[in-house]
Design a protein around this motif. Structure first.
Motif, PDB file in Angstrom:
ATOM      1  N   ASN A 100      37.751   7.281  25.957  1.00  0.00           N
ATOM      2  CA  ASN A 100      37.922   6.623  24.667  1.00  0.00           C
ATOM      3  C   ASN A 100      38.869   5.429  24.744  1.00  0.00           C
ATOM      4  O   ASN A 100      39.095   4.740  23.754  1.00  0.00           O
ATOM      5  CB  ASN A 100      38.451   7.639  23.654  1.00  0.00           C
ATOM      6  CG  ASN A 100      38.531   7.094  22.248  1.00  0.00           C
ATOM      7  OD1 ASN A 100      37.557   6.562  21.729  1.00  0.00           O
ATOM      8  ND2 ASN A 100      39.691   7.209  21.621  1.00  0.00           N
ATOM      9  N   HIS A 102      38.648   2.544  26.428  1.00  0.00           N
ATOM     10  CA  HIS A 102      38.098   1.196  26.556  1.00  0.00           C
ATOM     11  C   HIS A 102      36.702   1.138  25.965  1.00  0.00           C
ATOM     12  O   HIS A 102      36.032   2.156  25.811  1.00  0.00           O
ATOM     13  CB  HIS A 102      37.995   0.790  28.036  1.00  0.00           C
ATOM     14  CG  HIS A 102      39.300   0.694  28.750  1.00  0.00           C
ATOM     15  ND1 HIS A 102      40.108  -0.413  28.682  1.00  0.00           N
ATOM     16  CD2 HIS A 102      39.936   1.579  29.553  1.00  0.00           C
ATOM     17  CE1 HIS A 102      41.191  -0.202  29.424  1.00  0.00           C
ATOM     18  NE2 HIS A 102      41.111   0.994  29.967  1.00  0.00           N
ATOM     19  N   PHE A 103      36.274  -0.057  25.676  1.00  0.00           N
ATOM     20  CA  PHE A 103      34.871  -0.301  25.420  1.00  0.00           C
ATOM     21  C   PHE A 103      34.180  -0.500  26.769  1.00  0.00           C
ATOM     22  O   PHE A 103      34.812  -0.844  27.770  1.00  0.00           O
ATOM     23  CB  PHE A 103      34.684  -1.543  24.543  1.00  0.00           C
ATOM     24  CG  PHE A 103      35.209  -1.375  23.158  1.00  0.00           C
ATOM     25  CD1 PHE A 103      34.444  -0.747  22.184  1.00  0.00           C
ATOM     26  CD2 PHE A 103      36.480  -1.822  22.817  1.00  0.00           C
ATOM     27  CE1 PHE A 103      34.925  -0.573  20.897  1.00  0.00           C
ATOM     28  CE2 PHE A 103      36.977  -1.647  21.532  1.00  0.00           C
ATOM     29  CZ  PHE A 103      36.199  -1.023  20.565  1.00  0.00           C
ATOM     30  N   VAL A 104      32.879  -0.291  26.804  1.00  0.00           N
ATOM     31  CA  VAL A 104      32.129  -0.450  28.040  1.00  0.00           C
ATOM     32  C   VAL A 104      30.665  -0.665  27.687  1.00  0.00           C
ATOM     33  O   VAL A 104      30.207  -0.234  26.615  1.00  0.00           O
ATOM     34  CB  VAL A 104      32.290   0.809  28.941  1.00  0.00           C
ATOM     35  CG1 VAL A 104      31.620   2.016  28.303  1.00  0.00           C
ATOM     36  CG2 VAL A 104      31.750   0.582  30.334  1.00  0.00           C
ATOM     37  N   LYS A 309      30.277   7.089  25.289  1.00  0.00           N
ATOM     38  CA  LYS A 309      30.998   6.920  26.556  1.00  0.00           C
ATOM     39  C   LYS A 309      31.890   8.124  26.852  1.00  0.00           C
ATOM     40  O   LYS A 309      32.004   8.562  27.996  1.00  0.00           O
ATOM     41  CB  LYS A 309      31.827   5.634  26.521  1.00  0.00           C
ATOM     42  CG  LYS A 309      32.832   5.548  25.384  1.00  0.00           C
ATOM     43  CD  LYS A 309      33.470   4.149  25.311  1.00  0.00           C
ATOM     44  CE  LYS A 309      34.561   4.092  24.236  1.00  0.00           C
ATOM     45  NZ  LYS A 309      34.032   4.341  22.873  1.00  0.00           N
ATOM     46  N   GLU A 310      32.492   8.693  25.797  1.00  0.00           N
ATOM     47  CA  GLU A 310      33.370   9.847  25.982  1.00  0.00           C
ATOM     48  C   GLU A 310      32.583  11.055  26.495  1.00  0.00           C
ATOM     49  O   GLU A 310      33.037  11.783  27.377  1.00  0.00           O
ATOM     50  CB  GLU A 310      34.046  10.207  24.653  1.00  0.00           C
ATOM     51  CG  GLU A 310      34.778   9.051  23.991  1.00  0.00           C
ATOM     52  CD  GLU A 310      33.855   8.149  23.163  1.00  0.00           C
ATOM     53  OE1 GLU A 310      34.339   7.109  22.700  1.00  0.00           O
ATOM     54  OE2 GLU A 310      32.662   8.495  22.992  1.00  0.00           O
TER      55      GLU A 310
END
Length: 461
Positions: A100, A102-104, A309-310
């Motif tokens: 959680n 960073h953005f990706v 993403k998490e």
């Protein structure tokens, strides 16, 4: 018992401010009961927020279940979705937190995750993996991939497969199950067969694949390897749904080695990943087409099969832990939990029965423990014991209403039927049993204490 959280301010990450603004570095991570080792601190600051205590609103009491008015459960039923699957390990939760930060680009992350999956699952050359929104989502995007390939008009049109060249999926009649609904929702047509000869004869220019339901493999007349051989001879795809079929851990690579083009596993069962996660292992081109059919892509049949993403990070960590876990050591832990219960109920004339365990069984392989009530000492049936365990409050112990399929709609033409619950039915009415592998630390003692209460209050013979 109490569900009050053991967290305190010293249990959370402290944070250091950065002159660049917005950068926070973790300086301590020592939540009691959550980590056995302090993780190494990052050499450079990371963005995102530290873990902080909740001081107001939802979660401020440390007991969100009571706050919402729902009953938490001690799981003696098994890894069933209607009860939340399984409980993730602390390391998995930490990876979710890190994910959680960073953005990706989700597609980039999925491709990298696929390589990690393929490596840890010893997949053959030319295979990769994909984190999906559960094994059911893997069916949706996998079968969509077979039919759409990478053709944009098809990617937008499915499940309207009217103009698609190949849309039929052969399945053994004995392999029909609740989750072939996910195959059908892609627009594919299922063609039932029973024998090897029928399977071959059913192949025609519209056939795209042969489906294999692993948990039912002992029910069909065509084995997995035979299915793969027939498909290869006729240039068809194969999909093996092995959602609930690990452990043993070797099954993570056995089916791909057999030549199945796709193999699906649930992430939220014994692997103990996020409940809304699954693993799809398959040929690289097919996995790429599968990703094209799912979120984050828009105007896709699998847009609703979103994976964050998490979840991806958590799933990878759970898989790594599972592959490296010593199953023999885990079996010893389960035996110890059962022994705690056995010793507590012995004074009531309740005795342990032999453990039931077949490590090569199909589906949800786990040891099962049961106990015998002496009817000359207690006037109580095993089913009554299970019912009273489920009625325990504030935390229920199992649930007699944990039906595998969940909620059902009305059938105006159906006759009233008894509900079947997800407890193994004992042949002897004076016995009861359950699984212990989903128990958290200390819950074996909780069950033992509750059984002492139940038997103490039971009518004597």
């Amino acid at each position: 018992m109490t569900l009050k959280s053991g967290w305190n301010r010293r249990s959370f990450l402290a944070a250091l401010g950065s002159i660049s603004g917005g950068l926070l570095a973790p300086v301590k991570l020592n939540a009691e009961g959550m980590f056995t080792k302090k993780p190494k601190l990052s050499a450079t600051p990371i963005d995102g927020n530290p873990i902080v205590p909740i001081t107001s609103g939802l979660g401020s009491t440390g007991d969100i279940y009571t706050e919402l008015g729902v009953t938490p459960l001690v799981n003696i039923n098994g890894t069933i979705t209607v009860m939340g699957g399984s409980v993730m390990k602390p390391e998995v939760m930490e990876l979710i937190r890190q994910g959680n930060q960073h953005f990706v680009m989700i597609d980039e992350l999925e491709i990298a995750a696929g390589k990690f999956i393929a490596k840890i699952c010893k997949s053959p050359a030319g295979y990769t993996g994909l984190v999906t929104g559960g094994a059911a989502a893997a069916l949706v995007v996998g079968y969509s991939a077979m039919m759409t390939e990478d053709l944009e008009p098809r990617l937008r049109a499915i499940p309207d497969v009217t103009d698609f060249p190949r849309t039929e999926v052969i399945i053994q009649k004995s392999h029909r199950y609740a989750f072939d609904h996910q195959i059908r929702q892609t627009g594919a047509k299922l063609v039932e067969v029973e024998t090897r000869e029928q399977m071959i004869n059913a192949i025609n220019p519209k056939t795209v694949a042969i489906h294999f339901t692993n948990i039912l493999s002992d029910q069909g007349k065509v084995s997995g390897p035979e299915t793969v051989a027939i498909a290869k001879q006729h240039n068809l795809y194969t999909f093996n749904d092995a959602a609930a079929d690990v452990p043993p851990v070797e099954r993570l690579w056995t089916y791909a080695e057999q030549g199945f083009d796709f193999v699906a596993f649930s992430g939220g069962k014994d692997i103990r990943g996020p409940q809304a996660a699954g693993i799809l292992i398959g040929k690289e081109e097919l996995i790429r087409w599968s990703l094209m059919n799912m979120s984050p892509q828009e105007d896709r049949i699998g847009r609703c099969c979103k994976v964050g993403k998490e979840t991806i990070f958590g799933m990878l960590k759970a898989l790594e832990l599972f592959v490296n876990e010593n199953q023999d050591e885990m079996l010893k832990i389960y035996d110890e939990r059962a022994q705690t219960i056995t010793e507590a109920v012995a004074k009531f004339g309740v005795t342990a029965r032999p453990r039931q365990y077949d490590p090569q069984a199909l589906g949800n392989v786990t040891p099962y423990y049961s106990w015998q009530i002496d009817p000359s000492k207690l006037k109580m049936t095993g089913q009554e014991v299970i019912q009273q365990l489920a009625a325990t409050r504030p935390v229920g112990i199992g649930s007699t209403g944990a039906d595998v399929g969940g909620m059902r709609g009305r059938d105006p033409n159906a006759s009233p039927e008894k509900k079947e619950h997800h407890h193994r039915r004992e042949a002897d009415p004076n016995s009861f049993g359950f699984a212990v592998w989903q128990l958290k630390e200390g819950e074996d003692k909780l069950i033992a204490d509750r059984l002492v209460e139940i038997f103490s209050a039971a009518p004597k013979a």
